[in-house]
Design an enzyme around this catalytic site. Structure first.
Site, PDB file in Angstrom:
ATOM      1  CE1 TYR A  57      13.789 -11.769   9.294  1.00  0.00           C
ATOM      2  CE2 TYR A  57      13.365 -13.800   7.748  1.00  0.00           C
ATOM      3  CZ  TYR A  57      14.442 -13.079   8.577  1.00  0.00           C
ATOM      4  OH  TYR A  57      15.624 -13.426   8.746  1.00  0.00           O
ATOM      5  CG  LEU A  58       5.625 -11.599   6.405  1.00  0.00           C
ATOM      6  CD1 LEU A  58       4.736 -12.222   5.413  1.00  0.00           C
ATOM      7  CD2 LEU A  58       6.006 -10.217   6.333  1.00  0.00           C
TER       8      LEU A  58
END
EC number: 5.6.2.1
Length: 895
Positions: free
Chosen positions: A854-855
């Site tokens: 997600y990052l």
């Protein structure tokens, strides 16, 4: 000791409460427990975040009332007041704080609003299985007089976003030179083999040779050394030089030039043709089952049973899990025994025993045998282990790489999963079911047209061989438990995977250009007269503000997990004037518990949606994931609820780093700020886990090590006082270590003494081994006794020093050297305390999932460059290989 005392460990902090572990059992395990689900992932975090994963404990469910009281209020969408808040600023995160989220556990919990029927089960959009798994069928369900149909199944799944969270996420200890260079080299995890030879060799490096040559010249020019000694030195230098050359040549052969696809004008990623040529050797099947020795048999009703290999293999699957939580789970035991009965029917015991009662089965003899074999493997010498690994690697070598468009690329999961018992995630209704052995007849191979068809490493023929260059999988088959498709893809560091990752994060960055308009629209629609639009707007509010997964319908045979669109009335409790309490099981049966202050209109909408409904009814009965994602597509091509989740995670992370990173802090202080930002994202995305079972033990060791640092500092201070009493008046050295009282000092010295005695005994044994090899007489026991007496005398001296405030170093040192040593210890203690705080803060949060999925990795790469933090402190070797394209960004890059 003392001043040069070795750094041990002990603690001045209060111990955490220990967690009770499950007790073992003899014989079979009764069906009187409930196993808990696995926690999220990853990656092991013990040494540098995230911490290792652990199984969660189960919570007993509490009964719920049959119906909810009808709320007394009058609603009129026309009378509703408009939202007070204005559209969010561009690039700002809409995520809200999540009080109570940290208490989330991976267990079925009693919901806040009463009972629900087990007949209606749902799941979030992100399947509870790996992304490489695609459901074989979609579900239909009637809801309030209408039928909602799940989106049609795609023919094949192209890529997987979810990576397993295991030990691969441990940051590497040493800084890899390639990671900081512009020309990033892709490092392979596979061992040496012919298949690992690079297609294009990089230019040879000369630095090592120069160093070796310089050393050789220096040795040869020593005129004071005897001639024979110079000759020996020269020979040794030449030998070293040869070894360096050999190592350099081997390294050159192993290194492969990375395909810098991100620098091409038009990388393949348009959703059409993915490759031009593809050649590989298929998949690697596990070896066939080897029957147990004739004297190893399970018992039934106290008597040994002679099982045929087919039935014995399945019994062995269960026996291997005898001391785990799985064997204490009623559902797991029932499903295993039901499937084993089917196998026994086809392959009955040779001695005629009728196995009909699970309670009479005793798998302990098989378990004991497996444990003995494990111990034997563990006791092998290093050379024996290397030999076994070399043989295994040689068998797997042909399958580790493929040739894609003429480039050698690493294959990801090339091993076919062996048969076993399905464990599932969370409270899965099929856990314990038998997973059949996969054979060539079950597998479809995808390969380039005109290249040789690979041959399976076991008897049989492929189910089919296709040549589809619009997909990226190499092989697929359907597993029998859930009917899901399994795929073999390229490894995480491959060009295709890299393009998929980059496109995912670029899609999330593109959302920045549309998010203000989307938020303005759903804020307006919160008061829409059409109930479907109002429900959709409220669901979008939750997805945007709370980073909830979209959610999807699911069948009876799947774990009861939900997402936003599949929330039931029981999952949200209203707490006036404007607070909502969420309590449900999300992906992987991880409990999502959150108390959130929401906009007045959102609170009013939830009250309207729950009106005249039962607890088990859908909250959003007019909105599904298909219609929601179709609506999002009208704003931006490819926009889904999952893109919102990636966007909010990355933008929140960027903001947290910008606000919390100290400009002039130490590396450890900056790492703590990084991990804090990562934790905020993990909490936002509900990446929770139970406290690892080893956490308290790990923290105890750290506290002991901290006490060792403080003890050493105290002894150095006392050495200064013994040399010059004036140091007692210096504030820098006068204050005592507050948590080192007489008892703590005595305990520390006892530990040091035990360690020193062990060290002396080991050295004595090693010296005798060396003497024996040289054909000399071993040392007498009196030598050992004398050495031990010296240790005793040293610690008697330390005991006498207690309370005197003075200490005599074993080797005299000037005061400035002692002052420098104290200053270094002060810095070491400071850094170590920060590490302890960081580990304690992250004990209930899994950081690996957000870091991998997600990052945007470019945020981390740019942050590391800007703040002079080695990226190897954060990214493991695997992640550096997975994200080479991210390492190219400048230090001012922003998401």
């Amino acid at each position: 000791m003392s001043g040069d005392v070795s750094m041990l460990s002990s603690d001045d902090d209060k111990p955490l409460k220990p967690r009770a572990g499950p007790s073992g059992r003899n014989g079979h395990v009764a069906q009187n427990g409930h196993s808990h689900s696995r926690a999220i992932q990853s990656s092991s975090e013990d040494e540098d975040m995230p911490l290792s994963q652990a199984a969660r404990k189960s919570e007993p469910a509490t009964p719920r009332p049959a119906k909810r009281k009808q709320p007394s209020f009058t609603s009129s969408s026309e009378d509703d007041t408009p939202l007070a808040s204005s559209p969010a600023k561009r690039t700002a995160s809409a995520a809200v704080s999540m009080p109570g989220a940290i208490e989330a556990t991976a267990t079925r919990v009693a919901t806040a609003n009463g009972k629900r029927k087990g007949s209606k089960k749902k799941v979030d959009t992100d399947s509870e299985f790996d992304d490489d798994v695609v459901p074989a069928s979609t579900a239909k369900r009637a809801t309030n007089g209408r039928t909602r149909k799940a989106p049609p199944k795609k023919k094949v799944k192209q890529e997987s976003d979810v990576e397993s969270e295991d030990s691969d996420d441990k940051p590497i200890a040493k800084k890899a030179a390639a990671a900081r260079k512009r020309n990033v080299k892709q490092e392979s995890d596979a061992d040496d083999s012919d298949d690992d030879k690079p297609l294009k060799k990089p230019p040879a490096k000369k630095a090592a040779k120069k160093v070796a040559t310089k050393k050789s010249v220096k040795n040869e020019s020593s005129s004071e050394a005897p001639k024979s000694k110079r000759s020996a030195t020269k020979a040794k230098s030449e030998e070293t030089d040869g070894a360096v050359k050999k190592a350099k040549k081997k390294k050159e052969e192993e290194e492969e030039e990375v395909f810098r696809w991100w620098e091409e004008q038009d990388p393949d990623g348009d959703g059409t043709q993915k490759w031009r040529t593809l050649e590989h050797n298929g998949v690697y099947f596990p070896p066939p089952y080897e029957p147990l020795p004739s004297d190893v048999k399970m018992k039934y009703n106290g008597k040994f049973v002679n099982l045929p290999p087919e039935s014995e293999e399945v019994a062995g699957f269960y026996a291997a899990l005898l001391e785990t939580d799985h064997a204490r789970d009623k559902t797991f035991n029932k499903n295993f025994f039901d499937d084993w009965q089917k196998v026994l029917k086809k392959n009955p015991p040779r001695d005629g025993t009728k196995i009909t009662n699970f309670e009479l089965c005793d798998f302990r003899p098989m378990y004991d045998y497996f444990e003995t074999e494990k111990a034997k493997k563990k006791a092998l010498t290093t050379a024996e282990k290397k030999e076994l690994k070399a043989k295994k690697d040689a068998l797997e070598a042909p399958y580790t790489h493929c040739f894609l468009d003429g480039r050698k690329e690493k294959v990801g999961n090339f091993r076919v999963e062996p048969p076993g018992l399905f464990r599932g995630r969370g409270d899965h209704p099929k856990k314990g079911a038998l997973k059949y052995r996969v054979r060539p007849e079950d597998i479809i191979i995808n390969i380039g047209d005109g290249v040789p068809t690979p041959k399976p490493n076991m008897p049989g023929k492929w189910k089919d061989v296709i040549h589809d260059n619009t997909v990226t999988w190499l092989a697929n088959w359907t597993e029998n438990v859930n009917g899901n498709h399994k795929y073999v893809f390229l490894a995480a560091g491959s060009s295709i995977k890299g393009q998929s990752d980059m496109q995912k994060f670029e899609k999330a960055r593109e959302l920045k250009n549309h998010v203000d308009r989307i938020r303005a629209d759903y804020s307006r629609d919160l008061k829409a007269k059409v109930m479907q639009d109002r429900q959709r707007a409220t669901a979008m509010y939750f997805i945007d503000r709370l980073a909830l997964r979209a959610g999807n319908e699911k069948g009876e045979d799947e774990a009861d997990t939900v997402g936003c669109c599949s929330l039931r009335c029981e999952h949200i409790t209203l707490q006036p004037p404007d607070k909502l309490i969420f309590d449900f099981l999300g992906k992987d049966s991880i409990r999502y518990y959150n108390q959130v202050d929401v906009d007045e209109q959102v609170f009013k909408n939830i009250r309207i949606f729950k009106d005249n409904k039962e607890d088990e009814d859908d909250l959003f009965d007019r909105v599904g994931t298909a219609s929601l994602n179709k609506h999002l597509q009208s704003y931006m091509k490819g926009l889904t609820a999952k893109v919102f989740r990636t966007y909010n995670a990355s933008i929140t992370f960027q903001q947290q780093l910008d606000q919390g990173t100290p400009e002039k802090g130490t590396v450890q202080e900056k790492l703590n700020a990084y991990n804090h930002a990562n934790r905020m994202v993990a909490i936002l995305c509900n990446h929770q886990r139970a406290v690892p079972k080893t956490h308290e033990q790990s923290m105890g060791k750290m506290r002991e090590k901290l006490r060792g640092f403080k003890y050493e500092r105290m002894k150095l201070r006392h050495a200064l006082f013994a040399i010059d009493p004036k140091y007692k008046k210096n504030k820098k050295y006068s204050a005592d270590e507050s948590d080192l009282d007489d008892d703590a000092i005595a305990e520390q010295e006892e530990q040091l003494k035990a360690k020193e005695i062990e060290k002396v005994e080991k050295k004595f044994a090693k010296d005798n081994e060396k003497l024996a090899e040289d054909g000399k007489e071993p040392l007498k026991e009196s030598v050992l006794k004398e050495r031990l007496q010296e240790v005793e005398a040293e610690f008697k001296r330390l005991k006498k020093e207690r309370g005197t405030g003075k200490h005599q170093l074993k080797r005299d040192r000037p005061t400035d050297k002692i002052e420098d040593a104290i200053e270094k210890l002060d810095e070491k203690i400071k850094v170590f305390k920060l590490q302890m705080e960081d580990r304690e803060a992250g004990k209930e949060v899994a950081l690996g999932t957000s870091k991998i999925n997600y990052l945007d990795p470019r945020i981390t790469a740019a942050w590391c460059k800007k703040h002079d933090v080695p990226i190897e402190k954060i990214f493991s070797k695997t992640l550096l290989t997975k994200f080479p394209w991210a390492m190219e960004v400048e230090d001012e890059w922003k998401f």
